[in-house]
Scaffold this motif. Structure first.
Motif, mmCIF file in Angstrom:
data_model
loop_
_atom_site.group_PDB
_atom_site.id
_atom_site.type_symbol
_atom_site.label_atom_id
_atom_site.label_comp_id
_atom_site.label_asym_id
_atom_site.label_seq_id
_atom_site.Cartn_x
_atom_site.Cartn_y
_atom_site.Cartn_z
ATOM 1 N N GLY A 1 0.763 -1.311 0.003
ATOM 2 C CA GLY A 1 -0.029 -0.045 -0.037
ATOM 3 C C GLY A 1 0.969 1.255 0.150
ATOM 4 O O GLY A 1 0.268 2.376 0.058
ATOM 5 N N ARG A 2 2.333 1.261 0.168
ATOM 6 C CA ARG A 2 3.006 2.264 0.046
ATOM 7 C C ARG A 2 3.481 2.644 -1.309
ATOM 8 O O ARG A 2 3.870 1.772 -2.108
ATOM 9 N N ARG A 3 3.979 3.928 -1.620
ATOM 10 C CA ARG A 3 4.498 4.304 -2.921
ATOM 11 C C ARG A 3 5.959 4.067 -2.489
ATOM 12 O O ARG A 3 6.669 4.369 -1.475
ATOM 13 N N VAL A 4 6.670 3.313 -3.209
ATOM 14 C CA VAL A 4 7.965 2.901 -3.055
ATOM 15 C C VAL A 4 9.051 3.207 -4.412
ATOM 16 O O VAL A 4 8.395 3.452 -5.522
ATOM 17 N N ARG A 5 10.397 3.032 -3.962
ATOM 18 C CA ARG A 5 11.189 3.202 -5.039
ATOM 19 C C ARG A 5 12.130 1.989 -4.833
ATOM 20 O O ARG A 5 12.594 1.773 -3.880
ATOM 21 N N VAL A 6 12.198 1.164 -6.028
ATOM 22 C CA VAL A 6 12.946 -0.132 -6.038
ATOM 23 C C VAL A 6 13.978 0.055 -6.899
ATOM 24 O O VAL A 6 13.952 0.228 -8.040
ATOM 25 N N GLU A 7 15.408 -0.374 -6.362
ATOM 26 C CA GLU A 7 16.503 -0.383 -7.011
ATOM 27 C C GLU A 7 16.727 -1.760 -7.525
ATOM 28 O O GLU A 7 17.113 -2.650 -6.549
ATOM 29 N N LEU A 8 16.586 -2.035 -8.629
ATOM 30 C CA LEU A 8 16.728 -3.461 -9.386
ATOM 31 C C LEU A 8 18.021 -3.894 -9.595
ATOM 32 O O LEU A 8 18.920 -3.119 -9.783
ATOM 33 N N PRO A 9 18.298 -5.171 -9.321
ATOM 34 C CA PRO A 9 19.769 -5.485 -9.855
ATOM 35 C C PRO A 9 20.183 -5.151 -11.294
ATOM 36 O O PRO A 9 19.050 -5.262 -12.187
ATOM 37 N N GLY A 10 21.133 -4.577 -11.538
ATOM 38 C CA GLY A 10 21.319 -4.152 -12.931
ATOM 39 C C GLY A 10 21.298 -2.469 -12.858
ATOM 40 O O GLY A 10 21.577 -2.183 -14.032
ATOM 41 N N GLY A 11 20.762 -2.025 -11.834
ATOM 42 C CA GLY A 11 20.664 -0.674 -11.963
ATOM 43 C C GLY A 11 19.305 -0.096 -12.250
ATOM 44 O O GLY A 11 19.225 1.314 -12.082
ATOM 45 N N ALA A 12 18.347 -0.651 -12.873
ATOM 46 C CA ALA A 12 17.208 -0.005 -13.009
ATOM 47 C C ALA A 12 16.349 0.061 -11.997
ATOM 48 O O ALA A 12 16.538 -0.053 -10.977
ATOM 49 N N VAL A 13 15.662 1.402 -12.050
ATOM 50 C CA VAL A 13 14.835 1.738 -10.869
ATOM 51 C C VAL A 13 13.416 1.903 -11.317
ATOM 52 O O VAL A 13 13.082 2.063 -12.397
ATOM 53 N N LEU A 14 12.619 1.401 -10.285
ATOM 54 C CA LEU A 14 11.053 1.111 -10.367
ATOM 55 C C LEU A 14 10.487 1.773 -9.233
ATOM 56 O O LEU A 14 10.805 1.777 -8.185
ATOM 57 N N VAL A 15 9.410 2.767 -9.762
ATOM 58 C CA VAL A 15 8.653 3.686 -8.957
ATOM 59 C C VAL A 15 7.206 3.348 -8.910
ATOM 60 O O VAL A 15 6.866 3.572 -10.127
ATOM 61 N N GLY A 16 6.503 3.252 -7.942
ATOM 62 C CA GLY A 16 5.212 2.822 -7.720
ATOM 63 C C GLY A 16 4.588 2.359 -6.600
ATOM 64 O O GLY A 16 5.079 2.844 -5.617
#
Length: 259
Positions: free
Chosen positions: A209-224
């Motif tokens: 239920g939270r807005r998050v920032r995820v730093e993925l392996p390989g350097g990509a970033v996912l926000v949602g």
């Protein structure tokens, strides 16, 4: 140092005056039984997730590791072990501080009031016969000695007693609950739904239920928005840009406190 409660919960307890890493020590130990536990209040070379250094205040923080023999636990279910370690530690911390606001940040950081009080690291033995789960818990660290502005300690949330007494209380209940939860998962053939593991993680996880920032392996970033934990233990994130969902198996998650 005397840990009477933990001695009753673990078949073999080793308490060290100081060490580099309890995880490294237990990984290298031979002939240790299921739920063997090694602990210290002075760890100098601990590691956290993503090979970060885990710094503990000597005499004020607990570093401990527990050995879990795999037994019949399937390979595909091993990813649930660190998640269940977080569930067990959350329950242990709640018993000590008596606070309702003790939660997990996926996958297994334990927080009180949104600040980190415990980090966990699970490591598989090279022969895949056992998992060692390590925990670092801030016990009586004062605010001005915490490693980061988003860290906290049990003492800052009303836990009373010496560091040694708090360490024994936290560790004993963690070992007992971790053994029970992993035992339930094993008995269910690694089925996280049937064993209750999935529901337990979902209930404990404040990331959902939270807005998050995820730093993925390989350097990509996912926000949602973190919308679920799936049946494989992955964090499901709905992208803020595309609206699509991604199941994250590993990554560095930040709770975004401000839009």
């Amino acid at each position: 140092m005397d840990f009477p409660l933990t001695s009753a919960a673990s078949p073999h307890l080793v308490v060290l005056g100081s060490t580099g890493s309890t995880n490294a020590d237990l990984l290298a130990a031979v002939d240790e039984p299921h739920l063997a536990t090694w602990a210290t209040l002075d760890q100098s070379a601990g590691r956290g997730r993503l090979d970060r250094r885990w710094v503990t205040a000597p005499g004020r923080s607990l570093a401990a590791s527990v050995l879990l023999h795999r037994g019949d636990l399937p390979t595909e279910a091993l990813g649930w072990v660190p998640l269940l370690a977080g569930v067990a530690m959350r329950a242990s911390v709640r018993r000590v501080v008596g606070a309702a606001d003790v939660t997990l940040k996926w996958p297994n950081d334990v927080q009180v009031g949104g600040d980190k009080v415990c980090g966990l690291l699970a490591e598989l033995r090279p022969d895949a016969s056992a998992v060692v789960v390590g925990a670092g818990v801030n016990l009586t660290v004062p605010a001005d000695q915490l490693p980061t502005p988003t860290a906290t300690s049990l003492g800052l949330h009303g836990a009373s007693g010496s560091a040694l007494d708090l360490a024994d209380a936290v560790l004993s209940s963690w070992v007992a609950d971790l053994g029970r939860l992993v035992g339930d998962l094993t008995a269910a053939g690694g089925d996280a739904t049937a064993s209750g593991a999935l529901d337990a993680v979902r209930e404990a996880c404040a990331t959902l239920g939270r807005r998050v920032r995820v730093e993925l392996p390989g350097g990509a970033v996912l926000v949602g928005e973190a919308v679920d934990v799936d049946e494989a233990g992955r964090l499901v994130v709905r992208s803020a840009t595309t609206g699509g969902t991604t199941a994250v198996a590993s990554g560095d998650v930040t709770h975004l406190r401000y839009e």
